[in-house]
Write an enzyme that holds these catalytic residues in place. Structure first.
Site, PDB file in Angstrom:
ATOM      1  CE  LYS A   9     -20.570  -2.344 -27.739  1.00 29.12           C
ATOM      2  NZ  LYS A   9     -21.869  -1.537 -27.749  1.00 29.12           N
ATOM      3  CE1 TYR A  49     -23.129  -2.175 -22.659  1.00 30.23           C
ATOM      4  CE2 TYR A  49     -22.847  -4.165 -23.575  1.00 30.23           C
ATOM      5  CZ  TYR A  49     -22.598  -3.223 -23.824  1.00 30.23           C
ATOM      6  OH  TYR A  49     -21.842  -2.655 -24.983  1.00 30.23           O
ATOM      7  CG  ASN A 112     -22.609   0.777 -30.981  1.00 35.32           C
ATOM      8  OD1 ASN A 112     -22.261  -0.415 -30.342  1.00 35.32           O
ATOM      9  ND2 ASN A 112     -23.380   1.564 -30.015  1.00 35.32           N
ATOM     10  CG  HIS A 115     -18.379  -0.619 -23.472  1.00 31.62           C
ATOM     11  ND1 HIS A 115     -19.657  -0.021 -22.845  1.00 31.62           N
ATOM     12  CD2 HIS A 115     -17.443  -0.587 -22.481  1.00 31.62           C
ATOM     13  CE1 HIS A 115     -19.280   0.374 -21.932  1.00 31.62           C
ATOM     14  NE2 HIS A 115     -18.202  -0.021 -21.609  1.00 31.62           N
ATOM     15  CD  GLU A 126     -18.051  -0.230 -17.772  1.00 32.68           C
ATOM     16  OE1 GLU A 126     -17.550   0.124 -18.598  1.00 32.68           O
ATOM     17  OE2 GLU A 126     -19.115   0.017 -18.106  1.00 32.68           O
TER      18      GLU A 126
HETATM   19  P1  ATP Z   1     -21.753   1.342 -24.831  1.00 30.60           P
HETATM   20  O1  ATP Z   1     -22.395   0.906 -23.380  1.00 30.60           O
HETATM   21  O2  ATP Z   1     -21.892  -0.085 -25.577  1.00 30.60           O
HETATM   22  O3  ATP Z   1     -20.379   2.149 -24.854  1.00 30.60           O
HETATM   23  P2  ATP Z   1     -23.428   3.513 -24.939  1.00 30.60           P
HETATM   24  O4  ATP Z   1     -23.062   3.981 -23.897  1.00 30.60           O
HETATM   25  O5  ATP Z   1     -23.132   4.616 -26.188  1.00 30.60           O
HETATM   26  O6  ATP Z   1     -22.740   2.186 -25.585  1.00 30.60           O
HETATM   27  P3  ATP Z   1     -25.835   2.569 -23.790  1.00 30.60           P
HETATM   28  O7  ATP Z   1     -26.959   3.464 -23.598  1.00 30.60           O
HETATM   29  O8  ATP Z   1     -24.872   2.160 -22.790  1.00 30.60           O
HETATM   30  O9  ATP Z   1     -24.802   3.361 -24.790  1.00 30.60           O
HETATM   31  O10 ATP Z   1     -26.175   1.234 -24.574  1.00 30.60           O
HETATM   32  C1  ATP Z   1     -25.367   0.150 -24.634  1.00 30.60           C
HETATM   33  C2  ATP Z   1     -25.576  -0.570 -26.001  1.00 30.60           C
HETATM   34  O11 ATP Z   1     -26.870  -0.864 -26.068  1.00 30.60           O
HETATM   35  C3  ATP Z   1     -25.425   0.365 -27.193  1.00 30.60           C
HETATM   36  O12 ATP Z   1     -24.062   0.525 -27.567  1.00 30.60           O
HETATM   37  C4  ATP Z   1     -25.982  -0.116 -28.283  1.00 30.60           C
HETATM   38  O13 ATP Z   1     -25.285  -1.057 -28.911  1.00 30.60           O
HETATM   39  C5  ATP Z   1     -27.349  -0.892 -27.412  1.00 30.60           C
HETATM   40  N1  ATP Z   1     -28.321   0.005 -27.687  1.00 30.60           N
HETATM   41  C6  ATP Z   1     -28.837   1.160 -27.141  1.00 30.60           C
HETATM   42  N2  ATP Z   1     -29.730   1.790 -27.541  1.00 30.60           N
HETATM   43  C7  ATP Z   1     -30.375   0.841 -28.296  1.00 30.60           C
HETATM   44  C8  ATP Z   1     -31.633   0.713 -29.047  1.00 30.60           C
HETATM   45  N3  ATP Z   1     -32.348   2.035 -28.718  1.00 30.60           N
HETATM   46  N4  ATP Z   1     -31.980  -0.107 -29.860  1.00 30.60           N
HETATM   47  C9  ATP Z   1     -31.086  -1.335 -30.099  1.00 30.60           C
HETATM   48  N5  ATP Z   1     -29.808  -1.124 -29.263  1.00 30.60           N
HETATM   49  C10 ATP Z   1     -29.594  -0.199 -28.379  1.00 30.60           C
HETATM   50 MG    MG Z   2     -23.133   2.614 -22.104  1.00 34.27          MG
END
Ligand code: ATP
Ligand code: MG
Length: 137
Positions: A9, A49, A112, A115, A126
């Site tokens: 990211k 997303y 974070n 992804h 994807e």
């Molecule tokens: P990614 O899809 O980015 O790999 P992930 O699969 O671990 O992350 P997801 O549930 O898919 O988590 O959420 C996508 C992204 O949305 C997360 O990586 C994070 O940056 C953001 N996100 C998720 N939960 C929260 C939250 N409670 N508050 C703010 N941002 C969040």
């Molecule tokens: Mg995810």
């Protein structure tokens, strides 16, 4: 062979963590079969997303993901979807285990750095979203 989609990211690229992240996937034994750097549009972020479109953080997430350069990659190997997620660590870096990418390298859930696809089905979708067939080895 199984494949997954991994994206570094904007904060990961800006902080100079591309090499560190690629190194961890390579050392584990996975094979890099696609890589490019791009600046996602807001629309691409929203499509990527889409499953999270009802979440309160969706708009902020898409703004962040389209705020700068992203390194998009396809990685291949046995169990790479699940094991890739293990290398990445928990979504919230406050809960990511030390030794994982997020556990070692970041502190904010909204920043974070990486992804990874969460299933073999989402990996296929994807990879298709971000890569042409001719861009993958
Ligand atoms: P990614 O899809 O980015 O790999 P992930 O699969 O671990 O992350 P997801 O549930 O898919 O988590 O959420 C996508 C992204 O949305 C997360 O990586 C994070 O940056 C953001 N996100 C998720 N939960 C929260 C939250 N409670 N508050 C703010 N941002 C969040
Ligand atoms: Mg995810």
């Amino acid at each position: 062979f199984e494949r997954t989609f991994i994206a570094i990211k904007p904060d990961g690229v800006n902080r100079g963590l591309v090499g560190e992240i690629i190194c961890r996937f390579e050392r584990k034994g996975f094979k890099l079969v696609g890589i490019k750097i791009l600046h996602p549009t807001k629309a691409q972020a929203e499509e990527h997303y889409a499953d999270l479109s009802t979440k309160p953080f969706f708009a902020g997430l898409c703004n962040y993901f389209s705020s700068g350069a992203v390194v998009a990659m396809v990685w291949e190997g046995k169990g790479v979807v699940k094991t890739g997620r293990t290398l990445i660590g928990a979504t919230n870096p406050a809960e990511s285990t030390p030794g994982t990418i997020r556990g070692d390298l970041c502190i904010e859930v909204g920043r974070n750095i990486i992804h990874g696809s969460d299933s073999t089905d989402s990996a296929k979708a994807e990879i298709t979203l971000w890569f042409k067939d001719s861009e993958v080895a």
